[in-house]
Design a protein around this motif. Structure first.
Motif, PDB file in Angstrom:
ATOM      1  N   ASP A  18     -15.235  11.513   5.363  1.00 16.01           N
ATOM      2  CA  ASP A  18     -16.364  11.847   6.250  1.00 16.01           C
ATOM      3  C   ASP A  18     -16.360  13.340   6.624  1.00 16.01           C
ATOM      4  O   ASP A  18     -16.516  13.691   7.788  1.00 16.01           O
ATOM      5  CB  ASP A  18     -16.313  10.999   7.529  1.00 16.01           C
ATOM      6  CG  ASP A  18     -16.196   9.514   7.215  1.00 16.01           C
ATOM      7  OD1 ASP A  18     -16.787   9.077   6.203  1.00 16.01           O
ATOM      8  OD2 ASP A  18     -15.493   8.804   7.971  1.00 16.01           O
ATOM      9  N   VAL A  22      -8.059  14.921   5.853  1.00 15.67           N
ATOM     10  CA  VAL A  22      -7.002  14.146   6.513  1.00 15.67           C
ATOM     11  C   VAL A  22      -5.655  14.338   5.814  1.00 15.67           C
ATOM     12  O   VAL A  22      -4.608  14.107   6.417  1.00 15.67           O
ATOM     13  CB  VAL A  22      -7.352  12.647   6.642  1.00 15.67           C
ATOM     14  CG1 VAL A  22      -8.629  12.456   7.438  1.00 15.67           C
ATOM     15  CG2 VAL A  22      -7.467  11.981   5.295  1.00 15.67           C
ATOM     16  N   SER A  44      -1.757  10.609  10.783  1.00 17.43           N
ATOM     17  CA  SER A  44      -1.388  11.912  10.221  1.00 17.43           C
ATOM     18  C   SER A  44      -1.565  11.971   8.703  1.00 17.43           C
ATOM     19  O   SER A  44      -1.454  13.042   8.123  1.00 17.43           O
ATOM     20  CB  SER A  44       0.054  12.249  10.599  1.00 17.43           C
ATOM     21  OG  SER A  44       0.919  11.209  10.213  1.00 17.43           O
ATOM     22  N   GLY A  45      -1.831  10.839   8.073  1.00 12.61           N
ATOM     23  CA  GLY A  45      -2.115  10.865   6.633  1.00 12.61           C
ATOM     24  C   GLY A  45      -1.064  10.207   5.746  1.00 12.61           C
ATOM     25  O   GLY A  45      -1.106  10.367   4.528  1.00 12.61           O
ATOM     26  N   LYS A  46      -0.150   9.456   6.330  1.00  9.18           N
ATOM     27  CA  LYS A  46       0.917   8.834   5.529  1.00  9.18           C
ATOM     28  C   LYS A  46       0.349   7.794   4.554  1.00  9.18           C
ATOM     29  O   LYS A  46       0.616   7.851   3.356  1.00  9.18           O
ATOM     30  CB  LYS A  46       1.959   8.160   6.452  1.00  9.18           C
ATOM     31  CG  LYS A  46       2.647   9.129   7.402  1.00  9.18           C
ATOM     32  CD  LYS A  46       3.673   8.438   8.280  1.00  9.18           C
ATOM     33  CE  LYS A  46       3.085   7.415   9.240  1.00  9.18           C
ATOM     34  NZ  LYS A  46       2.189   7.975  10.266  1.00  9.18           N
ATOM     35  N   THR A  48      -2.701   7.340   3.560  1.00 11.18           N
ATOM     36  CA  THR A  48      -3.618   7.979   2.618  1.00 11.18           C
ATOM     37  C   THR A  48      -2.834   8.649   1.483  1.00 11.18           C
ATOM     38  O   THR A  48      -3.191   8.515   0.308  1.00 11.18           O
ATOM     39  CB  THR A  48      -4.498   9.009   3.359  1.00 11.18           C
ATOM     40  OG1 THR A  48      -5.147   8.340   4.449  1.00 11.18           O
ATOM     41  CG2 THR A  48      -5.538   9.620   2.451  1.00 11.18           C
ATOM     42  N   GLN A  87       0.680  -1.485   4.614  1.00  7.79           N
ATOM     43  CA  GLN A  87       0.852  -1.550   6.062  1.00  7.79           C
ATOM     44  C   GLN A  87       0.105  -2.753   6.626  1.00  7.79           C
ATOM     45  O   GLN A  87      -1.011  -3.040   6.236  1.00  7.79           O
ATOM     46  CB  GLN A  87       0.274  -0.254   6.647  1.00  7.79           C
ATOM     47  CG  GLN A  87       0.486  -0.074   8.114  1.00  7.79           C
ATOM     48  CD  GLN A  87       0.022   1.308   8.564  1.00  7.79           C
ATOM     49  OE1 GLN A  87      -0.551   2.064   7.783  1.00  7.79           O
ATOM     50  NE2 GLN A  87       0.268   1.615   9.821  1.00  7.79           N
ATOM     51  N   ARG A  88       0.729  -3.441   7.543  1.00  6.44           N
ATOM     52  CA  ARG A  88       0.133  -4.569   8.276  1.00  6.44           C
ATOM     53  C   ARG A  88      -0.203  -5.779   7.423  1.00  6.44           C
ATOM     54  O   ARG A  88      -0.756  -6.733   7.861  1.00  6.44           O
ATOM     55  CB  ARG A  88      -1.147  -4.150   9.023  1.00  6.44           C
ATOM     56  CG  ARG A  88      -0.801  -3.368  10.252  1.00  6.44           C
ATOM     57  CD  ARG A  88      -2.002  -3.042  11.096  1.00  6.44           C
ATOM     58  NE  ARG A  88      -1.787  -1.745  11.691  1.00  6.44           N
ATOM     59  CZ  ARG A  88      -2.295  -0.619  11.247  1.00  6.44           C
ATOM     60  NH1 ARG A  88      -3.108  -0.639  10.210  1.00  6.44           N
ATOM     61  NH2 ARG A  88      -2.018   0.517  11.836  1.00  6.44           N
ATOM     62  N   HIS A 194       8.039   4.621  11.893  1.00  6.61           N
ATOM     63  CA  HIS A 194       8.008   5.338  13.164  1.00  6.61           C
ATOM     64  C   HIS A 194       9.356   5.231  13.875  1.00  6.61           C
ATOM     65  O   HIS A 194       9.505   5.703  14.987  1.00  6.61           O
ATOM     66  CB  HIS A 194       6.915   4.768  14.077  1.00  6.61           C
ATOM     67  CG  HIS A 194       5.520   5.089  13.606  1.00  6.61           C
ATOM     68  ND1 HIS A 194       4.995   6.354  13.643  1.00  6.61           N
ATOM     69  CD2 HIS A 194       4.554   4.314  13.070  1.00  6.61           C
ATOM     70  CE1 HIS A 194       3.763   6.336  13.168  1.00  6.61           C
ATOM     71  NE2 HIS A 194       3.471   5.103  12.804  1.00  6.61           N
TER      72      HIS A 194
HETATM   73  N1  LIG Z   1     -11.031   4.692   4.327  1.00  7.70           N
HETATM   74  C1  LIG Z   1     -11.118   5.600   5.315  1.00  7.70           C
HETATM   75  N2  LIG Z   1     -12.320   6.107   5.699  1.00  7.70           N
HETATM   76  C2  LIG Z   1     -12.403   7.039   6.677  1.00  7.70           C
HETATM   77  N3  LIG Z   1     -11.330   7.541   7.326  1.00  7.70           N
HETATM   78  C3  LIG Z   1     -10.119   7.094   6.977  1.00  7.70           C
HETATM   79  C4  LIG Z   1      -9.948   6.095   5.954  1.00  7.70           C
HETATM   80  N4  LIG Z   1      -8.609   5.835   5.835  1.00  7.70           N
HETATM   81  C5  LIG Z   1      -7.999   6.624   6.735  1.00  7.70           C
HETATM   82  N5  LIG Z   1      -8.876   7.382   7.425  1.00  7.70           N
HETATM   83  C6  LIG Z   1      -8.561   8.387   8.440  1.00  7.70           C
HETATM   84  O1  LIG Z   1      -7.662   9.320   7.853  1.00  7.70           O
HETATM   85  C7  LIG Z   1      -6.672   9.729   8.780  1.00  7.70           C
HETATM   86  C8  LIG Z   1      -5.298   9.452   8.214  1.00  7.70           C
HETATM   87  O2  LIG Z   1      -5.101   8.060   8.187  1.00  7.70           O
HETATM   88  P1  LIG Z   1      -3.805   7.358   7.611  1.00  7.70           P
HETATM   89  O3  LIG Z   1      -4.066   5.901   7.656  1.00  7.70           O
HETATM   90  O4  LIG Z   1      -3.460   7.950   6.291  1.00  7.70           O
HETATM   91  O5  LIG Z   1      -2.707   7.770   8.691  1.00  7.70           O
HETATM   92  P2  LIG Z   1      -1.217   7.223   8.890  1.00  7.70           P
HETATM   93  O6  LIG Z   1      -0.339   8.429   8.950  1.00  7.70           O
HETATM   94  O7  LIG Z   1      -0.913   6.202   7.880  1.00  7.70           O
HETATM   95  O8  LIG Z   1      -1.275   6.579  10.361  1.00  7.70           O
HETATM   96  P3  LIG Z   1      -0.486   5.319  10.995  1.00  7.70           P
HETATM   97  O9  LIG Z   1       0.879   5.829  11.381  1.00  7.70           O
HETATM   98  O10 LIG Z   1      -1.311   4.958  12.174  1.00  7.70           O
HETATM   99  O11 LIG Z   1      -0.455   4.255   9.954  1.00  7.70           O
HETATM  100  C9  LIG Z   1      -6.975   9.007  10.074  1.00  7.70           C
HETATM  101  O12 LIG Z   1      -7.727   9.863  10.890  1.00  7.70           O
HETATM  102  C10 LIG Z   1      -7.800   7.816   9.624  1.00  7.70           C
HETATM  103  O13 LIG Z   1      -8.684   7.409  10.628  1.00  7.70           O
END
Ligand SMILES: Nc1ncnc2c1ncn2[C@@H]1O[C@H](COP(=O)(O)OP(=O)(O)OP(=O)(O)O)[C@@H](O)[C@H]1O
Ligand SMILES: [Mg+2]
Length: 309
Positions: A18, A22, A44-46, A48, A87-88, A194
């Motif tokens: 969007d 990220v 934080s993007g893990k 992704t 995850q989850r 975490h």
């Molecule tokens: N499919 C998607 N569409 C839009 N935004 C997304 C999508 N997937 C993740 N995001 C956004 O990208 C960013 C990184 O998300 P991500 O899930 O990679 O973080 P994370 O480090 O795994 O977090 P957590 O510790 O909560 O699992 C966040 O702001 C999330 O809202």
């Protein structure tokens, strides 16, 4: 693919959702047999990053290989050789233990799914409980079953996304013993978590905040790189002293750890002056302390937050 190629080697990896970046120009190399902990605050993007590494999500920039295969063009090869615990989600709660294993074995396109499932049940010691609905298992058993399911196809790399969230300490410890056994047998593991105690059980840690890797190395290396100094306060008025020290000159972080308070800063002289001043005003004992991984991560998180704002 050569045996020498790293398990993961990505450069400049970027993902935009969007209109917002990220994951930002990440470089990451993980050698075969390593257990690497992937840490960082929520969002934080893990996840992704993990999804891009295994070819499930197309990056908007950057390139790389996973197990020697191109993450942009050889996703099918990668998926066949990677065990990914998302995850989850660990298993289908309304299927039996056995049905779950059979389902996953089919997903990976394995032959002899029933035989493979039976062997896995045997290894887990779950043969007699194979008809039990998975949803009725304890959290620890669910994760063991999920891990067993994602190694049935004998992957070379495990991507585990918060595999022990909500699992009790004993089950988490057993889970980690198993991770170490798998790594000794040659598997490479990238695991997001975490939990600090889990981070300490990794060979190496990568810390990501707001889509950027802000620290990496072994635990001692990360503590060393942070150049933080820590004092530990104890005693009757430790809480009051902590309050007075919050925001004081030279004090960058004040965090209670049980009955102790960690006071952290990057300028030793200014920090010492502030702490000694508190020592004169309050009934507290002051000792130089070891900076912990948690102290460093809290610091990294707030620094990244300040940059992002
Ligand atoms: N499919 C998607 N569409 C839009 N935004 C997304 C999508 N997937 C993740 N995001 C956004 O990208 C960013 C990184 O998300 P991500 O899930 O990679 O973080 P994370 O480090 O795994 O977090 P957590 O510790 O909560 O699992 C966040 O702001 C999330 O809202
Ligand atoms: Mg995540």
């Amino acid at each position: 693919m050569t045996a020498q190629s790293p398990a993961i080697e990505v450069v400049d990896l970027t993902k935009i959702f969007d209109g917002k970046s990220v994951v930002k120009h990440i470089d990451l190399t993980i050698n075969r047999g390593e257990i690497v902990g992937f840490l960082g605050p929520n969002g934080s993007g893990k996840t992704t990053t993990i999804r891009m590494i295994c070819g499930l999500l197309r990056p908007d920039g950057g390139s790389g290989t996973c197990l020697g295969y191109d993450i942009l063009t050889e996703a099918a090869e990668i998926k066949r050789r990677v065990g990914y615990m998302t995850q989850r989600f660990s298993l289908y709660e309304d299927l039996t233990i056995e049905e779950n294993l059979i389902f996953v074995a089919r997903l990976y396109g394995m032959k002899n799914v029933r035989k493979v499932a039976a062997e896995t049940l045997q290894q887990l010691g779950l043969t007699s409980r194979r008809k039990q609905i998975a949803g009725t298992l304890s959290g620890g058993w669910k994760q063991r079953l999920a891990l067993a399911a994602c190694i049935m196809h004998k992957p070379d790399l495990l991507l585990l996304d918060e595999p022990t969230a909500g699992v009790d300490p004993k089950a988490r410890r057993e889970f980690w013993d198993e991770i170490h056994e798998l790594a000794e047998a040659g598997l490479t593991v990238l695991v997001s978590t975490h939990y600090m105690d889990e981070a300490e059980r990794c060979h190496r840690i990568v810390y990501i905040a707001y889509g950027t890797i802000v620290a990496r190395g072994t635990v001692p290396e990360i503590v060393e790189q942070s150049r933080l100094t820590t004092f530990v306060l104890t005693g009757r008025e430790a809480g009051a002293a902590a309050k007075a020290l919050t925001g004081a000159k030279g004090v960058e972080q004040v965090a209670p750890f049980g009955s102790e308070v960690h006071v952290v800063g990057s300028e030793p002289a200014a920090l010492r002056a502030a702490v000694e001043e508190a020592g004169r005003r309050f009934d507290v004992a002051i000792e130089p302390g070891e900076t912990t991984l948690e102290d460093v991560f809290i610091r990294l998180m707030s620094q990244a937050q300040a940059l992002e704002a």
